[in-house]
Design an enzyme around this catalytic site. Structure first.
Site, PDB file in Angstrom:
ATOM      1  N   GLU A 150       0.817  -1.216   0.000  1.00  0.00           N
ATOM      2  CA  GLU A 150       0.000   0.000   0.000  1.00  0.00           C
ATOM      3  C   GLU A 150       0.846   1.260   0.000  1.00  0.00           C
ATOM      4  O   GLU A 150       2.033   1.236   0.284  1.00  0.00           O
ATOM      5  CB  GLU A 150      -0.921   0.016   1.226  1.00  0.00           C
ATOM      6  CG  GLU A 150      -0.294  -0.372   2.560  1.00  0.00           C
ATOM      7  CD  GLU A 150       0.862   0.484   3.010  1.00  0.00           C
ATOM      8  OE1 GLU A 150       0.757   1.722   2.888  1.00  0.00           O
ATOM      9  OE2 GLU A 150       1.878  -0.058   3.480  1.00  0.00           O
ATOM     10  N   GLY A 193       6.681   0.204   3.833  1.00  0.00           N
ATOM     11  CA  GLY A 193       5.408  -0.092   3.191  1.00  0.00           C
ATOM     12  C   GLY A 193       5.609  -0.365   1.719  1.00  0.00           C
ATOM     13  O   GLY A 193       6.652  -0.893   1.317  1.00  0.00           O
ATOM     14  N   GLU A 194       4.617  -0.052   0.904  1.00  0.00           N
ATOM     15  CA  GLU A 194       4.584  -0.246  -0.546  1.00  0.00           C
ATOM     16  C   GLU A 194       4.954  -1.665  -0.983  1.00  0.00           C
ATOM     17  O   GLU A 194       5.432  -1.887  -2.098  1.00  0.00           O
ATOM     18  CB  GLU A 194       5.431   0.801  -1.287  1.00  0.00           C
ATOM     19  CG  GLU A 194       6.923   0.767  -1.070  1.00  0.00           C
ATOM     20  CD  GLU A 194       7.670   1.964  -1.689  1.00  0.00           C
ATOM     21  OE1 GLU A 194       8.699   1.740  -2.365  1.00  0.00           O
ATOM     22  OE2 GLU A 194       7.228   3.110  -1.477  1.00  0.00           O
ATOM     23  N   GLY A 195       4.752  -2.644  -0.086  1.00  0.00           N
ATOM     24  CA  GLY A 195       5.022  -4.033  -0.433  1.00  0.00           C
ATOM     25  C   GLY A 195       6.481  -4.422  -0.393  1.00  0.00           C
ATOM     26  O   GLY A 195       6.849  -5.532  -0.785  1.00  0.00           O
TER      27      GLY A 195
END
Length: 337
Positions: free
Chosen positions: A162, A304-306
């Site tokens: 995300e 974050g961001e995978g």
């Protein structure tokens, strides 16, 4: 096709979560005993191979198509100063993803993940959940289905991640409403806010839970009241993957919090999930314990961001390669007598 056209359809899916293929798991476990190594000597790699076999329904799981789906959304609670950055950064980072300049781009390339980016109404943040629900029913259903749509035929593995300024505040609220405790126990620095910023986040989470505490506590209601569009999309992707028999790698605190309301009511939702890592966000360790997931990695990451999940894919890929590529004792002509 819309997988969740109504709230009832989403709830029906949660009531009918399919199980792993036990025959495939058994065959994979037997193969592990026949490979040229002492039993258990590859540690958790052996467990991962059996896990993948069970969810893919084959003794020798494959790793031909894996996708990282990164969802982006903006949050109304950002008006309370809960992030170190303005909401405009969400769209700027999405542009960076699309140009190939972010950490997730490099990490996805390194482990052979196709990258799918879904930005969801960035120009319209969710409502401030301290004053009312973050989303109405239609918006929440739309986000669930955006997530579900990333689960396409032929996927062997799905990574979820995300991007969203303010979403660690929403994640803390989801965890508090799902598992109880105190706001202070779930709130962390997120993007790097100072002590005053953490105090503001705690106050916002307390206000939000106080505002919604008397309302119905179904997973859908919890997600729409204190969630965010990108968080709800992750929940939709995880449920859709389960229905399709696709194993999922969760990223950090926010990705894990996306399924907290579901797991609190349906603990079996985590059975097809792997916790890629334990992030440095303080609430993540506690959340993983509640979800009964042991992280693959502990690298102190909190981007974050995978990103953490993508790094973990390298370990999963290794587990599958060893399970498939090693010779058995019989094939190698090695005597164990």
């Amino acid at each position: 096709m819309t997988l969740f056209p109504t709230v009832a359809a989403f709830e029906a899916a949660l009531e009918a979560l399919p199980a792993a293929d036990e025959a495939a798991r058994g065959a994979a476990s037997l193969r592990q005993t026949q490979l040229t190594k002492p039993p258990g000597s590859l540690g958790r790699l052996e467990d991962l191979a059996v896990f993948m076999a069970g969810w893919q329904g084959r003794e020798r799981p494959r790793f031909e198509r894996a996708r990282a789906a990164i969802f982006a959304g903006n949050h109304g609670v950002a008006v309370h100063g809960v992030s170190a950055f303005p909401v405009s950064v969400t769209a700027q980072m999405v542009d960076n993803f699309r140009r190939g300049g972010a950490a997730i781009n490099a990490l996805a390339d390194a482990v052979g993940l196709e990258l799918f980016i879904a930005d969801i109404d960035l120009e319209t943040p969710t409502a401030d959940f301290t004053t009312g629900p973050a989303m109405d029913e239609a918006a929440c259903l739309a986000a669930l289905n955006i997530g579900a749509d990333v689960v396409v035929p032929g996927l062997d593995l799905l990574v979820v991640g995300e991007m969203g300024i303010g979403n660690s505040t929403s994640a803390a609220a989801l965890c508090l409403r799902s598992y109880g405790g105190t706001a202070a126990g779930w709130v962390g620095p997120g993007t790097g806010v100072d002590v005053a910023g953490i105090a503001r986040k705690i106050a916002v989470v307390e206000a939000g839970i106080g505002r919604h505490d008397d309302f119905l506590r179904t997973p859908f209601e919890t997600l729409r009241r204190v969630g965010g569009r990108e968080i709800v999309a992750i929940a939709g992707a995880v449920v859709a993957a389960r229905l399709a028999g696709v194993p999922v790698v969760l990223d950090g605190f926010i990705s894990s919090a996306a399924i907290a309301p579901i797991a609190a009511a349906y603990p079996g939702i985590t059975e097809h999930c792997i916790a890629g890592h334990c992030s440095a966000e303080p609430g993540h360790e506690r959340l993983l314990a509640a979800l009964k997931l042991e992280p693959l990695l502990r690298l102190g990451m909190r981007l974050g961001e995978g990103s953490g999940a993508a790094v973990a894919v390298g370990v999963i890929r290794s587990a599958v390669a060893a399970h498939d590529g090693m010779a058995t004792f019989a094939e190698a002509g090695v005597s164990v007598a």
